[in-house]
Write an enzyme that holds these catalytic residues in place. Structure first.
Site, PDB file in Angstrom:
ATOM      1  N   LYS A 264      10.253 -26.840  27.019  1.00  0.00           N
ATOM      2  CA  LYS A 264       8.924 -26.238  27.123  1.00  0.00           C
ATOM      3  C   LYS A 264       8.741 -25.822  28.567  1.00  0.00           C
ATOM      4  O   LYS A 264       9.076 -26.561  29.491  1.00  0.00           O
ATOM      5  CB  LYS A 264       7.803 -27.209  26.733  1.00  0.00           C
ATOM      6  CG  LYS A 264       7.773 -27.630  25.287  1.00  0.00           C
ATOM      7  CD  LYS A 264       7.759 -26.482  24.311  1.00  0.00           C
ATOM      8  CE  LYS A 264       6.485 -25.692  24.325  1.00  0.00           C
ATOM      9  NZ  LYS A 264       6.531 -24.600  23.298  1.00  0.00           N
TER      10      LYS A 264
ATOM     11  N   GLU B 280      18.339 -24.938  22.421  1.00  0.00           N
ATOM     12  CA  GLU B 280      17.630 -26.224  22.443  1.00  0.00           C
ATOM     13  C   GLU B 280      18.195 -27.228  21.444  1.00  0.00           C
ATOM     14  O   GLU B 280      18.373 -26.927  20.261  1.00  0.00           O
ATOM     15  CB  GLU B 280      16.140 -26.005  22.153  1.00  0.00           C
ATOM     16  CG  GLU B 280      15.307 -27.272  22.257  1.00  0.00           C
ATOM     17  CD  GLU B 280      13.816 -27.018  22.162  1.00  0.00           C
ATOM     18  OE1 GLU B 280      13.050 -27.994  22.194  1.00  0.00           O
ATOM     19  OE2 GLU B 280      13.406 -25.843  22.055  1.00  0.00           O
TER      20      GLU B 280
END
Length: 690
Positions: free
Chosen positions: A261, A245
């Protein structure tokens, strides 16, 4: 121009092993600066633990509008390619949140690490894919120091530098699954009371460790190839991050954040993840939070969402990923940018401050580096990952934080299990395993998902090439047979037309999933498409997994049974299903063939495996070529004796398997090439015009 210190084909782990004894060793591998790996050592300055890291980063010259701030960066002494040069490299730990916001006291810290570790590197080694490993420096670097560091590198690379053994003990948790589920329930109480929209709750896994953390990092990197890998050597410890990420990337005044997410096992359909209300809600809430964070330091009206909740494959899982971009105000420094956005919103919740207060109250153990950020800031710009999928070391201990976002419709036990779904591929990659208690927790969850649920439907996966569905009649015939057997219903009358219409709109190669499930009025259907990656397909690796009785002759939409056996799954790593008697059944996404002295063997269609369409074509092709085909029992010991192993499905045709864990390894062989259906390799869809 100076010569490269090593050719480009020398791997970053090889460079790191050669320099393992150098003080201050760090590495940033993957999508950091122009895609080039960076390794550095012997920093010119180490920021003291009591110094303010945000102030140090604020002291960097303000970036210009055109791009990176070259006013303080020197051209590389060794390369005319994109310059990295050097800068601050290290981490900002989650504990720094307490310096930015008024938060309650954090939970206990069993093995404290410094709140931050930043060092100024005036020289780095950067891998240029064309020129090789180049020694670069910031402007004004001492030429004598450059020569000394070059001599150190030359000497280190001139000696053998093998990997060294290390050992992780059984991995336990600071809380049980039931305790984590109870914390999730308390977070849900806060959400339902309107106190907060989302809370990211974590648990800590830990074990004893013997050896050099560098070797664990190299093993994990070589197995996983994460997008934002990072290694930081600390006094008495280390940090080894395999993060997928991006937290922040600043180039000139442009800043990008890409929050992740929403998670589902890699065995599941990415389209189902993209359509999941719960997972999309997780992602969209954090997108709004990150828009707010960037808005605090960006020019009005410049913050925009470039991509929203797009499914992407990562190690063992699919994630939903979004991109949020802004244009920073002219007076905003890197320190101010980080101060406005730290810690990463994807690991806190929303609203951020209230979510962090709840995290502090509910988590058993304080976070250290985990959910902070690791990366660099300097003349070349700024890039920071989100410090997830990150092992932390101190003394003879190693630990790994794992967690997930809790929203209104989260299930507490599923959230507890998701932490292990995320952890197991990482542990497998570095040769670690769960302890007995976590093994029981995993098995109990698997038992609850013991068999596929027929009411969730069945599906077929077809290849679409330039708008045409390959073998459409065969796919619909198999779906019709499953629908008749399971539901005593015909396929919807419009299904064929809907499939043809969906395919006709596609350019390039795509995976088309056609799914049917019982509804209020007969069978409902859904057609979804995913673009296939361009380029040569890598061979597969298989990992044996026992599935009592197999999955049967239907292609179930309910993949929870395989999801419960989460491993290091990826597009090139699949479970190899075994029955309790040791019989080889099939792979998670394909049928299996083994070339033995008496012919080509494949498990029989005895009700335990899917009657694959590519399997049928390969069996026919072998028979036409007068090659003996034996459809019958196949065991792991047969694979061990095989000269070639390959798999078949509608997307890859006949495709080589180069390894089965614990059984053997094989080079790609001629049989798969001989019988693979003649079809073009996937071509990328053309970029949209305009």
């Amino acid at each position: 121009m100076h010569k490269a210190v090593a050719p480009p084909e020398v791997s970053a782990p090889s460079i790191m092993r050669a320099l393992r004894d150098q003080p201050g060793l760090v590495a940033l591998l993957g999508d950091w600066h122009d895609g080039g790996d960076v390794v550095a050592f012997r920093p010119a300055r180490l920021l003291a633990p009591d110094e303010d890291p945000f102030a140090a980063l604020a002291a960097l010259p303000v970036h210009d509008a055109a791009g990176d701030n070259r006013s303080s960066a020197s051209p590389s002494p060794d390369s005319r390619a994109a310059v990295f040069g050097g800068g601050w490299i290290g981490y900002l730990g989650y504990q720094l949140a307490g310096h930015l916001e008024a938060l309650p006291a954090f939970p206990p810290r069993p093995t404290p690490l410094p709140h931050h570790h930043l060092a100024w590197y005036d020289h780095v080694l950067r891998r240029d894919v064309r020129l090789g490993w180049m020694l670069e420096a910031v402007r004004g670097a001492d030429p004598e120091r450059t020569a000394r560091l070059r001599a150190v590198v030359d000497s280190a690379l001139g000696r053998p530098a093998p990997a060294q053994p290390y050992h992780c003990g059984p991995v336990g948790s600071d809380v049980s699954g039931a305790e984590h589920a109870a914390a999730v329930q308390r977070a849900l109480d806060h959400i339902r009371a309107g106190d907060v929209y989302q809370v990211n709750l974590c648990r800590r896994l830990g074990a004893t460790f013997a050896g050099d953390p560098l070797d664990l990092f190299c093993a994990g990197y070589e197995a996983l190839s994460p997008r934002f890998a990072a290694f930081v050597r600390l006094p008495g410890g280390a940090v080894a991050s395999f993060s997928p990420e991006l937290f922040l990337r600043r180039t000139g005044r442009s800043v990008l954040t890409s929050p992740i997410k929403g998670t589902a096992p890699l065995e599941t359909d990415p389209a189902a993840l993209a359509a999941s209300g719960k997972n999309r809600a997780e992602n969209i809430m954090i997108v709004d939070l990150m828009r707010n964070d960037l808005g605090r330091v960006s020019e009005p009206g410049t913050v925009a969402v470039d991509q929203l909740a797009a499914p992407q494959p990562h190690t063992g899982v699919h994630h939903l990923v979004s991109d949020v971009r802004g244009a920073l105000r002219a007076d905003v420094t890197d320190g101010r940018l980080l101060g406005a956005s730290f810690p990463p919103g994807s690991c806190t919740g929303a609203p951020k401050v209230r979510a962090m207060e709840i995290i502090t109250a509910l988590e058993r153990t304080a976070r250290e580096v985990y959910t902070g950020a690791i990366g660099y800031a300097g003349p070349a710009g700024l890039t920071m990952n989100v410090a997830i999928r990150t092992f932390e070391f101190a003394g003879d201990r190693v630990w790994l934080g794992v967690g997930g976002g809790v929203v209104a419709d989260s299930d507490p036990m599923d959230e507890a299990h998701e932490t292990l779904v995320k952890a197991r591929p990482l542990l497998a990659a570095v040769g670690a395993r769960l302890d007995e208690a976590l093994g029981v927790e995993w098995a109990e969850h698997a038992a609850r998902a013991a068999r596929p649920e027929p009411t969730m439907g069945v599906f077929s996966t077809a290849l679409v090439d330039q708008g045409v569905v390959q073998c459409l009649d065969d796919h619909l015939a198999r779906l019709a047979a499953s629908a008749a057997t399971l539901y005593r219903l015909p396929l919807p009358a419009s299904l064929r037309a809907d499939v043809v219409q969906a395919a006709a709109a596609l350019s390039g190669a795509h995976r088309l999933r056609v799914e049917v499930a019982p509804g209020a009025e007969g069978l409902a259907h859904r057609v979804t498409a995913t673009a296939l990656p361009a380029g040569r397909r890598a061979p597969w690796r298989l990992v044996p997994v026992t599935v009592p009785g197999g999955l049967g002759a239907h292609k179930w939409a309910d993949r929870r049974l395989l999801a419960a056996e989460s491993g290091p799954w990826s597009p090139t790593c699949d479970p190899l299903l075994l029955d309790t008697d040791g019989a080889v059944l099939e792979a998670g996404r394909a049928n299996v063939f083994a070339v033995l002295p008496d012919g080509v063997h494949t498990p029989a269609l005895d009700g335990r495996i899917l009657p694959g369409l590519a399997r049928a074509r390969v069996v026919a092709a072998l028979a036409a070529a007068r090659i003996p085909v034996i459809e019958g029992p196949l065991r792991l010991e047969d694979l061990h004796r095989a000269s070639e192993v390959f798999v078949t499905n509608a997307l890859v045709g006949a495709h080589p398997v180069v390894a089965v864990d614990g059984v053997g390894a094989w080079p790609p062989g001629p049989m798969a090439r001989l019988v693979s259906p003649r079809r073009p390799a996937p071509r990328p869809a053309p970029a949209p015009s305009g």
